[in-house]
Design an enzyme around this catalytic site. Structure first.
Site, short mmCIF file in Angstrom:
data_model
loop_
_atom_site.label_atom_id
_atom_site.label_comp_id
_atom_site.label_asym_id
_atom_site.label_seq_id
_atom_site.Cartn_x
_atom_site.Cartn_y
_atom_site.Cartn_z
N TYR A 109 -4.80 4.80 -9.55
CA TYR A 109 -5.85 4.08 -8.79
C TYR A 109 -7.22 4.80 -10.07
O TYR A 109 -7.99 3.55 -10.25
CB TYR A 109 -6.46 4.42 -7.61
CG TYR A 109 -5.49 3.64 -7.25
CD1 TYR A 109 -5.56 2.35 -6.48
CD2 TYR A 109 -4.29 3.89 -6.47
CE1 TYR A 109 -4.82 1.09 -6.09
CE2 TYR A 109 -3.53 3.57 -5.25
CZ TYR A 109 -3.30 2.08 -5.35
OH TYR A 109 -2.80 1.59 -4.63
N CYS A 142 0.86 -1.64 0.36
CA CYS A 142 0.25 0.24 -0.05
C CYS A 142 0.82 1.37 0.29
O CYS A 142 1.74 1.40 1.45
CB CYS A 142 -1.11 0.48 1.39
SG CYS A 142 -1.56 1.35 1.35
N ARG A 192 -14.28 0.12 3.76
CA ARG A 192 -13.14 -0.76 3.78
C ARG A 192 -12.10 -0.56 4.38
O ARG A 192 -12.59 0.66 5.39
CB ARG A 192 -12.61 -1.17 2.33
CG ARG A 192 -13.13 -1.58 0.81
CD ARG A 192 -11.95 -1.48 0.11
NE ARG A 192 -11.46 -0.01 -0.78
CZ ARG A 192 -10.43 0.83 -0.18
NH1 ARG A 192 -9.65 0.03 0.33
NH2 ARG A 192 -10.26 1.85 -0.53
N THR A 223 -9.17 -0.07 5.94
CA THR A 223 -7.69 0.60 4.84
C THR A 223 -7.07 0.57 6.07
O THR A 223 -6.49 0.66 7.16
CB THR A 223 -8.13 1.63 4.74
OG1 THR A 223 -8.50 2.93 5.64
CG2 THR A 223 -9.02 1.41 3.40
N VAL A 224 -5.52 0.51 5.41
CA VAL A 224 -3.70 0.94 5.98
C VAL A 224 -3.29 2.34 5.09
O VAL A 224 -3.90 2.42 3.83
CB VAL A 224 -2.99 -0.26 5.38
CG1 VAL A 224 -3.65 -1.30 7.63
CG2 VAL A 224 -3.26 -0.70 4.55
N TRP A 272 -7.23 -7.52 5.16
CA TRP A 272 -6.04 -7.29 5.80
C TRP A 272 -5.82 -8.46 6.84
O TRP A 272 -6.69 -8.36 7.80
CB TRP A 272 -5.35 -5.94 5.75
CG TRP A 272 -5.40 -4.92 4.75
CD1 TRP A 272 -6.01 -3.71 4.76
CD2 TRP A 272 -4.85 -5.44 3.29
NE1 TRP A 272 -5.93 -3.25 3.50
CE2 TRP A 272 -4.78 -3.98 2.57
CE3 TRP A 272 -4.08 -6.76 3.31
CZ2 TRP A 272 -4.69 -3.83 1.41
CZ3 TRP A 272 -3.12 -5.74 1.66
CH2 TRP A 272 -3.38 -4.86 0.69
#
Length: 311
Positions: free
Chosen positions: A175, A44, A109, A111-112, A77
């Site tokens: 993206y 990421c 989502r 997320t990180v 994840w």
């Protein structure tokens, strides 16, 4: 990503759910060594830039780090690389567990980067856009000696403006290409991306870093996209007009950063390729991981010392 599609098939990234700032103001997250854990995965770019800044500034003994596997599972994840398949500090197998413990109604989502409070076992911040700025400013009392000032007050307006451009056209631009759901949306993002890369290549012809002879937060943000470009975005996100190695100044600049403390030593090419191969697995059932790039190319002389600045 299917829910993050806007008008005319454009990719629209979900908003951050946990954006409470760090600091000493009312309602801010207190600055306390050992209280927080930064969760990331090497694939990421948004998380990678926080990890770079954490290392460059010497915050590794102050904020712990939890690393998820680079392949995102159907459950999110996963901390499958840790003993027993759980994060050793938070005791979670999937990042989604932490998000649900924080907000049972959360539907986005997980997320990180995500910063967890290890005392409460909850997410306190996942604001990837501002997180590095907090590390650079309110966490300054814990910076290592002689740490660079990545967000100097005199340049903050300029850095903020540049960071917004980088986000719109480059960081998120790749993206927008990869997750476009219409030909028109893809081509619009594609054209903006390469027009901006052309401009950045010209900008770096006469200066070592984006803001001149000093490394700043903006360089961190551009680096994480450049280092993934040829290895992943070029083929996975169809950003195939040119590679970064085809831009003489961007390529030298990227190598310069890669060879700097905190950049190359936090970059995991195998994890990047592994993760993005599975991002496109729905279109390629075998998810074959490419063999390149040749890492030795990233260690070749860049010659940018002549432009000044610290090495």
């Amino acid at each position: 990503m299917t829910r993050e599609v806007g008008a005319a098939g454009r990719f629209v990234r979900q908003a951050n759910r946990f954006a409470t700032p760090f600091g000493d103001g009312p309602g801010a997250l207190p600055i306390e060594p050992g209280r927080y854990r930064l969760l990331w995965t090497p694939i990421c770019p948004w998380a990678h830039r926080s990890v770079i800044v954490r290392r460059v500034l010497g915050l590794e003994s102050v904020i712990s780090l939890g690393t998820a596997h680079p392949i995102r599972t159907a459950d999110g994840w996963e901390f499958s690389r840790d003993p027993g398949g759980v994060d050793p500090v938070l005791g979670i197998r999937y990042l989604t567990e932490l998000y649900r413990a924080t907000d049972p109604d959360y539907e986005g989502r997980a997320t990180v980067p995500a910063v967890a409070d290890v005392n409460t076992g909850t997410v306190v911040n996942n604001d990837y856009f501002r997180l590095t700025n907090y590390l650079e400013t309110v966490w300054k009392p814990f910076h290592r000696s002689y740490a660079p000032d990545l967000y100097p007050e005199s340049l903050r307006d300029e850095i903020d403006a540049l960071n917004q451009v980088l986000f719109d056209d480059v960081n998120n631009g790749v993206y927008k290409c990869g997750f476009a759901r219409s030909q028109a949306a893809y081509e619009e993002a594609f054209d903006r991306l390469f027009a901006r890369l052309d401009q950045l290549n010209d900008r770096l012809a006469t200066r070592r870093y984006l803001l001149g002879d000093r490394l700043t937060d903006s360089d961190v943000r551009l680096y994480v996209t450049l280092v993934r470009f040829d290895a992943a975005y070029y083929w996975a996100f169809r950003t195939n007009l040119r590679r970064i190695v085809d831009y003489p100044h961007l390529w030298a600049y990227a190598r310069d950063l890669y060879q700097s403390y905190g950049f190359g030593d936090t970059t995991d090419f195998h994890a990047i390729k592994q993760g993005y191969a599975h991002v496109v697995a729905s279109q390629d059932q075998f998810a074959i991981i490419p063999q390149g790039p040749d890492r030795s190319a990233w260690l070749t002389a860049h010659g940018r010392e002549r432009l000044g600045g610290d090495s």
